[in-house]
Structure formats: C-alpha cells, structure tokens
Enzyme design. Structure first.
Site, mmCIF file in Angstrom:
data_model
loop_
_atom_site.group_PDB
_atom_site.id
_atom_site.type_symbol
_atom_site.label_atom_id
_atom_site.label_comp_id
_atom_site.label_asym_id
_atom_site.label_seq_id
_atom_site.Cartn_x
_atom_site.Cartn_y
_atom_site.Cartn_z
ATOM 1 N N LYS A 1 7.120 46.252 49.242
ATOM 2 C CA LYS A 1 7.666 44.901 49.407
ATOM 3 C C LYS A 1 7.230 43.966 48.285
ATOM 4 C CE LYS A 1 9.905 44.140 52.902
ATOM 5 N NZ LYS A 1 11.328 44.440 53.229
HETATM 6 C C1 LIG Z 1 5.479 49.809 55.711
HETATM 7 C C2 LIG Z 1 6.955 49.582 55.632
HETATM 8 N N1 LIG Z 1 7.784 50.620 55.750
HETATM 9 C C3 LIG Z 1 9.120 50.475 55.726
HETATM 10 C C4 LIG Z 1 9.703 49.214 55.591
HETATM 11 C C5 LIG Z 1 11.195 49.093 55.612
HETATM 12 O O1 LIG Z 1 11.714 48.552 54.430
HETATM 13 P P1 LIG Z 1 13.036 47.679 54.409
HETATM 14 O O2 LIG Z 1 12.676 46.323 54.971
HETATM 15 O O3 LIG Z 1 13.383 47.616 52.953
HETATM 16 O O4 LIG Z 1 14.047 48.365 55.232
HETATM 17 C C6 LIG Z 1 8.869 48.103 55.463
HETATM 18 C C7 LIG Z 1 9.409 46.762 55.380
HETATM 19 O O5 LIG Z 1 8.724 45.788 55.540
HETATM 20 C C8 LIG Z 1 7.466 48.277 55.492
HETATM 21 O O6 LIG Z 1 6.618 47.242 55.397
#
Ligand SMILES: Cc1ncc(COP(=O)(O)O)c(C=O)c1O
Length: 325
Positions: free
Chosen positions: A54
């Site tokens: 992120k």
């Molecule tokens: C640890 C983690 N995995 C997966 C995701 C999923 O990503 P996205 O928000 O791009 O779908 C996030 C999103 O905050 C995350 O913090």
C-alpha cells in the site's frame, strides 16, 4: 546466485527514503510446492519501506495530486483506514509536509495505532458501530464530517480512487512483466479495495493475454456477492463492494477463512522462511487448493502484500489463534 561479496550489482543512491518504494524483488518459491512441477514466483511487496504494497498507492496518489493541483502544499489529507494504506500515507504525507488524519475504529491493532502516531498521523477514532454492527459506515460518515469541517482537506477514498489501481498498473504490474523470465499462466492476488489485482492484471494481460486472474478473498467478505460474516484478519476482504471493482476481469475467486490463512502463514514460514502477514497466508491456502488442479508446468505469479511483524499479536500469537472459530 548473486554473490553477497561480489561488486557486480549495487543499488543506486536514492534521493530519499520514499524513493525506496517499489522495485521489489520477484523471487522463485521452490519449496512451497516442491512435490509438484509448477513454477511459482512471488513479488515481495512486504519489502516496501512502510512494510506493504500500500506504500505504492499512497505515494502515487499524493504525488499525482501535488502534480496536477488536486493537492496544494498545505492540503490536509483524510482517509479511513486502520492498516497498511494509513501507514503508507502517513509516511509519504510526512515526507511532503502534508497534514494527514487517519480515521480508525476500535478494531485497529495496537501496533498499527502506535506506528501511525510515530509517523505523524493525526488519529480520529470512531466509537459507535454502524447499523451492520461494524464500523465502516461510521468511519465514512466521520470522513465526510471532517472534510466539511477542515478547510482545504481532501479524502483519498481508496475504494473509488482510480489512482489506486493505476499505482499498481505502472508499478507492481509493470515490474512483474519486466522481471519475469517467461510467460505467466496464472496471477493470484489477495483483494480488499481490488486496486492491486486490477492494476497488476491490466498490465500483465497486455503482455500475457491468456493469463488467468485469480482473486483470493476472505470468507465473510462481500466483494463477490457472498454474505457478510465476522472475520478477524485485517487487510484482506471488504464489507462493501468497492466502486473500483469490475468482476468481469477476474476469472476465479477462492475464499479463505481466518484459520486457513494462519495455517498458510506458518507453511510459508516453514517452507520458504518468509515471515509474512495474514493475506500472504490466505494466498498460500488458496494456492494449496488451486495447484493440484493446474496443468503440468504451469507458471504462477503471486504477490505477498505485507510483513509478519504487524501480526505478532494475532497470526503469530498462539493464544489469539486458539480463539479463532
Ligand atoms: C495485507 C493486505 N493484503 C491485501 C490487501 C488487498 O489489496 P487491495 O486493497 O489492493 O485489494 C491489502 C489492502 O489493504 C492489505 O493491506
């Protein structure tokens, strides 16, 4: 193997700490499914300076906003997030001297709350659960109140902001197609806002049009139309369908429950010595279901979103795990 003592490759001098965002390694995971002949690669997004993928949308959204005039040098940024995006935004906002308020709820982990404070974020905690028993709607309402109250403020809005997926299209996805040493048959990503899976898959499909895109979601998340249920792991899943989401671009979804995610984290640690966060465990659990059904010699790329340290009080705490259903 690159020699540690060799001087054939050195990283360039960077202009700042945040220039360390992106350019993460793509590694071959040889042990996780060593009984099979699939070829598995993982993009180690946990190696971003803020500890997660992120950092990429955080930096991209702030820098685009400053460039195109959406943000001025004194714009007050606001976002509802208890996790990785908050940490990324706090890091980048502090670098550019922009005030940042993070709207959180009581389910935030102690570690994340502490980190956000260390990184200079102003914390605004909501306490009232919403009509669904969670805090999502209360947090959104609070963001709207703050945007009205604070002059020259702006809501990042990660669930609807197209810069979220674009950060991964130009960043993560572009890097993967340049790093990979052959075709990609399957792309497997954990989802919440869906920004990363959409951005990465849009870029990967341009180079490998036949790639199958597989989403890993949490049991209890509503993104793919399944009923809302309690779930404990942060990062993966969502209690509302993101405005960004376009289901036609996803070929398959695999739902994973909290316990399976924890087991996946332990397996990743044991087999690959990778100490990763909960959604990486969800990916491993999903791959365990998927791999036996894949054609011989399939080439699979996945993304490991964050580090294990933030989960010492949950995934890596035996007592916490023992209370999971
Ligand atoms: C640890 C983690 N995995 C997966 C995701 C999923 O990503 P996205 O928000 O791009 O779908 C996030 C999103 O905050 C995350 O913090």
């Amino acid at each position: 193997m690159k020699s540690l003592s060799g001087d054939d490759w050195v990283p360039p001098i960077m202009g700042s700490y945040i220039d360390g965002i992106g350019h993460t390694p793509l590694v071959r995971l040889c042990s996780l499914f060593k009984e099979t002949n699939i070829c598995l690669y993982a993009k180690l997004e946990m190696l971003n300076p803020g500890g997660s993928m992120k950092d990429r949308p955080a930096r991209y959204i702030i820098e685009q906003g400053l460039r195109d005039g959406t943000f001025q040098p004194d714009t007050h940024l606001i976002e509802s997030t208890s996790g990785n995006l908050g940490i990324g935004l706090a890091l980048v906002a502090q670098f550019y001297g922009l005030p940042f308020t993070c709207v959180v709820d009581p389910k935030i982990t102690k570690t994340n709350l502490h980190m956000l404070g260390c990184l200079g974020a102003q914390i605004d905690m909501v306490h009232e659960p919403d009509e669904h028993g969670g805090y999502l709607q209360t947090r959104i309402r609070r963001v709207q109140e703050l945007v009205e109250k604070i002059p020259n403020s702006s809501w990042i809005n990660q669930y609807a902001n197209p810069l979220n997926w674009q950060a991964h299209y130009y960043g993560t996805g572009n890097e993967i197609v340049k790093q990979i040493d052959g075709p990609i048959d399957y792309l497997v990503c954990a989802v919440s806002t869906t920004g990363s899976i959409l951005g990465i898959s849009r870029r990967v499909r341009e180079t490998f049009p036949d790639v199958k895109v597989i989403a890993v979601d949490a049991v209890g998340s509503v993104i793919f139309g399944t009923p809302s249920l309690p779930r404990e792991l942060p990062g993966i899943g969502a209690s509302r369908v993101p405005e960004l989401f376009t289901p036609d671009e996803i070929d398959q979804v695999i739902h994973i429950n909290d316990r399976e995610s924890v087991e996946g984290c332990y397996r990743l640690l044991e087999r690959e010595r990778i100490f990763a966060g909960g959604s990486s465990g969800s990916i491993v659990a999903a791959l365990q279901k998927l791999v036996p059904r894949l054609p011989n010699h399939s080439r699979v790329v996945t993304v490991l979103p964050d580090r294990g340290e933030r989960y010492l009080d949950s995934v890596y705490d035996k007592e916490w795990v023992s209370k999971l259903p």
